[in-house]
Design an enzyme around this catalytic site. Structure first.
Site, PDB file in Angstrom:
ATOM      1  N   GLY A 130       7.474   3.968   2.942  1.00 36.96           N
ATOM      2  CA  GLY A 130       8.074   5.213   3.423  1.00 36.96           C
ATOM      3  C   GLY A 130       9.555   4.979   3.686  1.00 36.96           C
ATOM      4  N   ASP A 174       2.273  16.895   8.317  1.00 30.81           N
ATOM      5  CA  ASP A 174       2.697  16.243   7.068  1.00 30.81           C
ATOM      6  C   ASP A 174       1.479  15.874   6.233  1.00 30.81           C
ATOM      7  OD1 ASP A 174       4.495  13.220   6.105  1.00 30.81           O
ATOM      8  OD2 ASP A 174       4.397  15.216   5.173  1.00 30.81           O
ATOM      9  N   LEU A 220       0.824  -1.218   0.000  1.00 31.04           N
ATOM     10  CA  LEU A 220       0.000   0.000   0.000  1.00 31.04           C
ATOM     11  C   LEU A 220       0.851   1.258   0.000  1.00 31.04           C
ATOM     12  CD1 LEU A 220      -2.725  -1.163   2.541  1.00 31.04           C
ATOM     13  CD2 LEU A 220      -2.932  -0.973   0.063  1.00 31.04           C
ATOM     14  N   TYR A 274      11.027   4.856   6.644  1.00 30.07           N
ATOM     15  CA  TYR A 274      11.332   3.957   7.774  1.00 30.07           C
ATOM     16  C   TYR A 274      10.277   2.874   7.952  1.00 30.07           C
ATOM     17  CZ  TYR A 274       7.486   6.145  10.175  1.00 30.07           C
ATOM     18  OH  TYR A 274       6.234   6.542  10.516  1.00 30.07           O
ATOM     19  N   ALA A 275       9.244   2.913   7.100  1.00 28.72           N
ATOM     20  CA  ALA A 275       8.173   1.929   7.304  1.00 28.72           C
ATOM     21  C   ALA A 275       7.550   1.562   5.969  1.00 28.72           C
ATOM     22  CB  ALA A 275       7.099   2.510   8.213  1.00 28.72           C
TER      23      ALA A 275
HETATM   24  O1  LIG Z   1       0.596   5.761   9.466  1.00 31.14           O
HETATM   25  C1  LIG Z   1       0.635   5.706   8.242  1.00 31.14           C
HETATM   26  N1  LIG Z   1       1.527   6.328   7.463  1.00 31.14           N
HETATM   27  C2  LIG Z   1       1.251   6.137   6.174  1.00 31.14           C
HETATM   28  C3  LIG Z   1       0.114   5.289   6.072  1.00 31.14           C
HETATM   29  C4  LIG Z   1      -0.569   4.791   4.991  1.00 31.14           C
HETATM   30  C5  LIG Z   1      -1.636   3.943   5.223  1.00 31.14           C
HETATM   31  N2  LIG Z   1      -2.306   3.424   4.108  1.00 31.14           N
HETATM   32  C6  LIG Z   1      -3.540   2.830   4.101  1.00 31.14           C
HETATM   33  N3  LIG Z   1      -4.189   2.584   5.253  1.00 31.14           N
HETATM   34  C7  LIG Z   1      -5.429   2.004   5.193  1.00 31.14           C
HETATM   35  N4  LIG Z   1      -6.041   1.653   4.066  1.00 31.14           N
HETATM   36  C8  LIG Z   1      -5.398   1.902   2.902  1.00 31.14           C
HETATM   37  N5  LIG Z   1      -5.755   1.675   1.610  1.00 31.14           N
HETATM   38  C9  LIG Z   1      -4.766   2.132   0.843  1.00 31.14           C
HETATM   39  N6  LIG Z   1      -3.753   2.630   1.577  1.00 31.14           N
HETATM   40  C10 LIG Z   1      -4.138   2.498   2.879  1.00 31.14           C
HETATM   41  C11 LIG Z   1      -2.024   3.652   6.521  1.00 31.14           C
HETATM   42  C12 LIG Z   1      -1.326   4.182   7.611  1.00 31.14           C
HETATM   43  C13 LIG Z   1      -0.261   5.010   7.365  1.00 31.14           C
END
Ligand SMILES: O=C1N=Cc2cc(Nc3ncnc4nc[nH]c34)ccc21
Length: 272
Positions: free
Chosen positions: A24, A136, A21, A26-27
């Site tokens: 980043g 951010d 999905l 660091y993650a």
């Molecule tokens: O804490 C987060 N930093 C980036 C990020 C993206 C992220 N992405 C998504 N979360 C939930 N459903 C998603 N569907 C597509 N991308 C999704 C979730 C949590 C975080």
């Protein structure tokens, strides 16, 4: 005895679907399925050895905990700390990120753009009242709940969020301000000023600048109507003291009276 049974590991409870999905520095965020419920979740995997301090991860978890129940903030379902990494398990937003959703749907009206701004402003108003600035906010951190609708949205990623959440003690009305170094009696004036002065109040306005750029992107490629332009001009203001607050955005006419569903060229512009 209980001590001999190893605690359930993340990988005993969840299995990856292979869908990536987000990635980043660091993650990474990947789709996993819960082995018991077969429900999909978005799991943020934070490697420990990447220099990101444990306390920062716990601060991020604490902020998500504070935001539990808000319909425009991504909900953290549970988290795991294991020897090599943290796993943050979030609800899966089927609609994906805002711009991907707009592009896939191929159409966006001014009314929908106004509803997106309203949802983001509600999330920001909630965070700012708790003394938290996101810092951010960008289209990748705006997630759509449904595949065929642009709203409701939820914001996510408190990696750079600032501000110590104020502790609202039950008995008294005024929140007792948590300062980084305990009580304020012994703090130097410049440090106290940073907390109670103007700057403390204005550091949240950075999120409203970001909201202005997101609104502009949603309308770009199409001359925004007067009201929308007026809102953009009051968000993209250099001086944070003059920039609108989240609650002022909610009271702006372009958000209050949702405009006509005039189709926007944005979805096609985004594909270029
Ligand atoms: O804490 C987060 N930093 C980036 C990020 C993206 C992220 N992405 C998504 N979360 C939930 N459903 C998603 N569907 C597509 N991308 C999704 C979730 C949590 C975080």
């Amino acid at each position: 005895k209980a001590a001999d049974i190893p605690e359930k590991q993340f990988n005993d409870l969840y299995r990856p679907t292979g869908e990536m999905l987000g990635n980043g520095s660091y993650a990474s965020v990947q789709t996993y399925k819960n082995n018991h419920s077969n429900k999909e979740y978005a799991v943020k995997i934070i490697e420990k050895n990447n220099g990101r301090s444990r306390s920062k991860v716990f601060k991020e978890i604490e902020i998500f905990h504070l935001c539990q129940g808000h319909e425009n903030i991504l909900q953290l379902y549970e988290y795991f700390e294991e020897s090599e990494r943290f796993y943050l398990v979030f609800d899966k937003m089927q609609g994906g990120t805002l711009l991907a959703n707009i592009e896939r749907r191929g159409h966006l009206t001014e009314r929908e753009a106004s509803l997106v701004v309203r949802d983001i402003a509600r999330a920001l108003d909630f965070l700012h009242r708790k003394g938290i600035a996101h810092r951010d906010l960008k289209p990748e951190n705006i997630l759509c709940e449904k595949t065929d609708e642009v709203v409701p949205i939820r914001i996510c990623d408190f990696d750079l969020a600032s501000g110590v959440p104020v502790s609202q003690n039950d008995n008294c009305t005024t929140p007792e301000l948590l300062t980084p170094v305990g009580s304020a009696e012994y703090m130097a004036p410049e440090v106290v000023d940073a907390w109670v002065g103007e700057s403390f109040k204005y550091d949240k306005k950075c999120d409203l600048w970001s909201l202005g750029t997101i609104l502009y992107i949603m309308l770009c490629g199409y001359p925004p109507f007067y009201d929308a332009k007026d809102l953009i001009q009051k968000l993209l203001v250099r001086d944070p003291r003059k920039r609108l607050s989240a609650v002022e955005v909610l009271h702006h006419p372009w958000v209050q009276t949702s405009p006509a569903p005039t189709p926007l060229a944005t979805p096609r512009v985004l594909t270029r």
